[in-house]
Motif scaffolding. Structure first.
Motif: not given
Length: 116
Positions: A75-101
């Motif tokens: 969404a922005n030209d500059v990717i903020i470290e906090e946004k990267i961390q937040e998205v990474g955590e969300d995607l890691a949780i998603e991966l856990g759910q995907v693997l269980e499924t």
């Protein structure tokens, strides 16, 4: 700005696992249909069929969540470290759910194969 390579790798892994879920669930649904024709009132078969349908919906919903995460980062030209961390955590949780499924879909498909 480009999405970091670690997140791209995680997104690629998620998409591969979701492809597997869709492929296995589709095969399982086909097996369930055949068994349900032979045993139309079998409650267990109906449950397995419903689970596989729900798994297909889960895969579709997961893909949307991944896309929203990518759009959030982009969404922005500059990717903020906090946004990267937040998205990474969300995607890691998603991966856990995907693997269980994925594991459960595989077990259901195997169960249905053994009925044939």
């Amino acid at each position: 700005m480009a999405i970091p390579s670690e997140l791209n790798a995680l997104i690629e892994r998620l998409n591969q696992e979701l492809d597997t879920i869709e492929r296995e669930a589709t095969a399982g649904l086909n097996l369930a249909r055949v068994s349900m024709e032979r045993f139309p009132n079998n409650f267990t078969l109906v449950q397995l069929f419903a689970f596989l349908n729900t798994s297909m919906f889960f895969a579709e919903t997961s893909r949307r969540r991944i896309q929203v995460s990518v759009e959030y980062l982009s969404a922005n030209d500059v990717i903020i470290e906090e946004k990267i961390q937040e998205v990474g955590e969300d995607l890691a949780i998603e991966l856990g759910q995907v693997l269980e499924t994925k594991i459960t879909v595989g077990r259901v498909k195997t169960r249905l194969e053994n009925l044939q």
